[in-house]
Design a protein around this motif. Structure first.
Motif, PDB file in Angstrom:
ATOM      1  N   ASN A   1       0.822  -1.208   0.000  1.00  0.00           N
ATOM      2  CA  ASN A   1       0.000   0.000   0.000  1.00  0.00           C
ATOM      3  C   ASN A   1       0.859   1.263   0.000  1.00  0.00           C
ATOM      4  OD1 ASN A   1      -2.384  -1.433  -0.030  1.00  0.00           O
ATOM      5  ND2 ASN A   1      -2.651  -1.390   2.189  1.00  0.00           N
TER       6      ASN A   1
ATOM      7  N   HIS B   1       0.319   3.967  -2.903  1.00  0.00           N
ATOM      8  CA  HIS B   1      -0.338   5.235  -2.585  1.00  0.00           C
ATOM      9  C   HIS B   1       0.619   6.315  -2.084  1.00  0.00           C
ATOM     10  CE1 HIS B   1      -4.000   2.983  -3.078  1.00  0.00           C
ATOM     11  NE2 HIS B   1      -3.637   2.116  -2.142  1.00  0.00           N
TER      12      HIS B   1
ATOM     13  N   GLY C   1      -5.332   0.382  -6.022  1.00  0.00           N
ATOM     14  CA  GLY C   1      -5.713  -0.863  -5.368  1.00  0.00           C
ATOM     15  C   GLY C   1      -7.185  -1.169  -5.550  1.00  0.00           C
TER      16      GLY C   1
END
Length: 410
Positions: free
Chosen positions: A326, A330, A372
């Motif tokens: 993640n 991001h 995602g």
């Protein structure tokens, strides 16, 4: 005879009645051909009995009474298969028992009545009907001459009615048992279908979680490395060759992970299929090394040396994997801090980053490493909940933090 299914049920267990009734409520509980066959058989026996009684060379014979009793018995016979009124079979059986006191012409119908009531009604109703039938034939023997002495006649009369009562109650119990077994089988089948549906949903969830956990991390590494190649085509050839080698190795590793997932899904414990080896906390070092090779700024801190159970180790590895994935997606280029603390009774994994930012060559791309699906944290929360842990994730003043605590019995 042609009573619909909305009539009140009999006092006895409606085993065969329920099975015979149509759902649209237009069919009688007993098919017409069944009643026709039964009525024809009893009518034939009644005619034979009446003919035998009338043909006797007896000066005290009363043919008119015998014929009248036979006609009344056949007229009352449909009550045995009626559902309206509710106690019509019992009423018909008592009428036939009373007629049997006047003549043996009612004996066939009275016998069938005793059997029918014993078949459909509980013992508290069937026994008085059987007693009434016995008394009716006993009265008949008192004023009509019989082939047997009175004592033997009464004994035979008692034995016959006791046999009819026992036969009917046995038939009722057997039918009820068959009905209960069928109902149990239907319920078991429905329960099995429900379990199969739940198992399919659980299997799909497991497949999605395994695919996400094993491939998302690897593919995000490939995306980050390929992004560096795309945005810096003028980089040093040695760096380009090294990045291309990382992409090739990452694709090979992703294929290997995919094969491991397929092997896990195809494994059959009954056949002794060996599942793929599960990751441990020692595998976190490999995750950090791969992230650094892809240009990530990852700081890894590990403390504690407790003997952690395997299930907790796997969950902790997946937490670290999801956190790094993640962060790469991001917050590309942001420094990432990964902390794993294993102490007696708990493993704590924390992944934090400083948020998305633009970076220079060799440190990733200026864009996010991929969007995602939103299922990663959902699957991660499921893992943590199964182990009784806690998951805290969200934005902070200095970035984004994923904090997971996994308890275990020390």
């Amino acid at each position: 005879m042609t009573t619909p299914t909305d009539c009140p049920p009999l006092a006895g267990p409606p085993v065969l009645a329920t099975a015979a009734a149509r759902r649209d409520g237009t069919r009688s509980l007993v098919p017409w051909w069944t009643f026709a066959v039964a009525w024809g058989a009893v009518a034939a026996l009644t005619v034979l009995a009446t003919a035998g009684i009338v043909g006797q060379d007896d000066p005290g014979a009363q043919p008119a009474i015998d014929v009248a009793v036979a006609v009344l018995a056949l007229a009352a016979l449909p009550l045995l298969w009626s559902r309206s009124p509710r106690n019509a079979p019992v009423l018909g059986a008592l009428v036939l028992a009373s007629l049997s006191a006047y003549s043996g012409a009612a004996t066939p119908a009275s016998t069938v009545a005793t059997l029918q009531v014993a078949r459909w009604y509980p013992a508290r109703t069937a026994v008085p009907v059987a007693v009434a039938g016995f008394l009716g034939h006993a009265v008949q023997a008192l004023w009509r001459p019989q082939a047997l002495p009175l004592g033997w006649w009464l004994l035979c009369d008692l034995a016959v009615h006791a046999a009819l009562l026992g036969w009917g109650m046995y038939w009722q119990a057997r039918a009820q048992l068959v009905w209960s077994l069928r109902d149990r089988a239907r319920r078991a089948e429905r329960e099995q279908e429900r379990h199969v549906a739940e198992a399919r949903v659980a299997e799909r969830t497991r497949i999605a979680r395994e695919m996400h956990d094993t491939l998302a991390h690897r593919l995000s590494l490939l995306a980050a490395t390929a992004g560096a190649l795309e945005y810096r085509p003028d980089a040093d050839p040695a760096q380009l060759a090294r990045a291309a080698g990382l992409v090739r190795a990452g694709v090979s590793s992703a294929l290997g992970d995919l094969r491991d997932v397929v092997r896990v899904l195809r494994a059959d414990p009954v056949d002794g299929g060996a599942p793929a080896p599960q990751p441990t906390l020692d595998g976190v070092d490999r995750l950090v090394a791969e992230a650094r090779e892809a240009g990530g700024d990852v700081t890894y801190e590990r403390s504690g040396s407790a003997d952690v159970p395997r299930t907790v180790e796997v969950a902790a590895f997946r937490v670290a994997q999801e956190g790094l994935t993640n962060a790469r997606r991001h917050a590309a280029g942001s420094p990432v801090v990964l902390r794993v603390a294993a102490r007696a009774g708990e493993v704590r994994v924390t992944v934090s980053d400083a948020g998305p930012r633009l970076v220079t060559a060799g440190r990733g791309t200026g864009e996010r490493g991929g969007e995602g699906t939103g299922t990663g944290l959902v699957g991660l929360r499921e893992r943590v909940d199964l182990l009784g842990g806690t998951l805290d994730v969200g934005a902070r003043d200095d970035g984004f933090v994923l904090d997971v605590r996994l308890p275990w019995d020390a």
